[in-house]
Design an enzyme around this catalytic site. Structure first.
Site: not given
Ligand SMILES: Cc1cc2nc3c(=O)[nH]c(=O)nc-3n(C[C@H](O)[C@H](O)[C@H](O)COP(=O)(O)O)c2cc1C
Length: 325
Positions: A55, A85, A124, A153, A208-209
């Site tokens: 990425q 981001c 993304k 997202h 992600g989370r």
């Molecule tokens: C601490 C943190 C760091 C993240 N870093 C990235 C990243 O480097 N690249 C990215 O595409 N999304 C990043 N995200 C977003 C997640 O990939 C995802 O889109 C977002 O958390 C929603 O999905 P989830 O509910 O499954 O977590 C980050 C999210 C968090 C909370």
């Protein structure tokens, strides 16, 4: 996810079943940028057998093109551009989610990257910067560049992580985009994953989370779709996961600094403890040594009691997923 989903984390996810493919932490690209060696290891030392996309985040076109070409010299499965981001330091520089305010420049970036990436090129994105209404224009742009997949997202940059998502916008993208669409946001268990797919008809899920909190989620979803029994997760399972994460990340460090490592582990634990005893969370926050950290985990997790399927729905870490239940 920055400083979280690195190589040893990927190894641990894979040990529990893992996703079909991974995406690296982002390479923060600017003029003169040199590839981050540690992030690169997620590609060169990936032993999971699953593909890993690299990425990028940035807005300087010649540098994005240069770094993509450099990355393609390594065994990456594709290049992914981050348009999501929300960090102010990133958005101020018109990178990440900040680029969504500059559709013309975004159009030029996608054109240049598509021309220079012969293989898989994906994006993304969030829905817009201020409002989901911006998404129609963005989809118009995305659909013109022969993307291999679009991951959404389904929040705006302004919404950060603190709202329900907008599945109808993913549905709109699925109907409009000429490539596979991956739905992302607020999947925390099998039901929220299956409902997000049902509401959007997306081609896949990005998690992600929810995966940090429960790495079994990928296997549970596969089992549920196959009509097979879905594993119930116990406190003892969580203990095993935390210990594996602690040891795998520690073993990967060039120099082990115990206090730094315990602090790094707290980044994962804030997600893992959601829905468990508040006293567990307090004691983890106060832990400063590895012994103290591991003993606290043992005290609260040494039992066969199932853990709650859902975290609380209104915390700073998870919010608004009940609309998917
Ligand atoms: C601490 C943190 C760091 C993240 N870093 C990235 C990243 O480097 N690249 C990215 O595409 N999304 C990043 N995200 C977003 C997640 O990939 C995802 O889109 C977002 O958390 C929603 O999905 P989830 O509910 O499954 O977590 C980050 C999210 C968090 C909370």
């Amino acid at each position: 996810m920055q400083a979280i989903t690195h190589l040893p984390f990927m190894r641990v996810m894979h040990a529990f079943g893992g996703p079909d493919y991974f995406v690296t932490e982002y390479f923060r690209v600017y003029e003169g940028y040199v590839l981050d060696k540690n992030i690169l290891r997620s590609i060169t030392e990936n032993a999971t057998g699953r593909p890993v996309d690299a990425q990028l985040i940035g807005q300087h076109i010649p540098s994005l093109v240069r770094i993509s070409k450099e990355l393609l010299e390594f065994p990456t499965s594709g290049i992914d551009l981050n348009l999501g981001c929300p960090a102010p330091v990133v958005c101020r520089k018109d990178a990440g989610g900040g680029l969504l305010r500059k559709p013309d420049h975004l159009n030029r970036i996608l054109e240049a990257l598509r021309k220079s990436i012969p293989g898989r090129f994906t994006v993304k994105t969030r829905l817009g910067y201020e409002s989901p209404e911006e998404f129609t224009r963005l989809i118009e742009i995305f659909s013109q560049h022969g993307l291999d997949a679009l991951t959404i997202h389904a929040r705006t940059v302004r919404e950060r992580y603190q709202t329900p998502i907008h599945p109808e916008q993913i549905r709109f993208a699925v109907q409009t985009m000429p490539c596979p669409v991956i739905a992302n946001g607020n999947v925390v268990d099998v039901s929220t994953g299956q409902n997000l797919i049902a509401q959007t008809m997306a081609d896949g899920l990005m998690i992600g989370r929810g995966a940090i909190r429960s790495p079994w989620i990928f296997k549970q979803l596969r089992n549920a779709y196959a009509g097979e029994p879905v594993q119930t997760i116990t406190r003892a399972d969580l203990l095993e996961y935390i210990n594996l994460l602690y040891d795998t990340i520690a073993d990967d460090l060039p120099v082990f600094d115990e206090q730094k490592h315990v602090n790094h582990m707290k980044k994962y634990l804030v997600y893992i403890v959601q829905g468990l005893d508040t006293e567990f969370e307090h004691q983890i926050r106060r832990a400063t040594t590895g012994k103290n950290f591991k003993q606290t985990c043992l005290t609260f997790l040494d039992s066969r009691e199932p853990v709650p399927v859902f975290p609380p729905n209104h915390s700073k870490l998870f919010c608004g997923f009940d609309t998917l239940r």
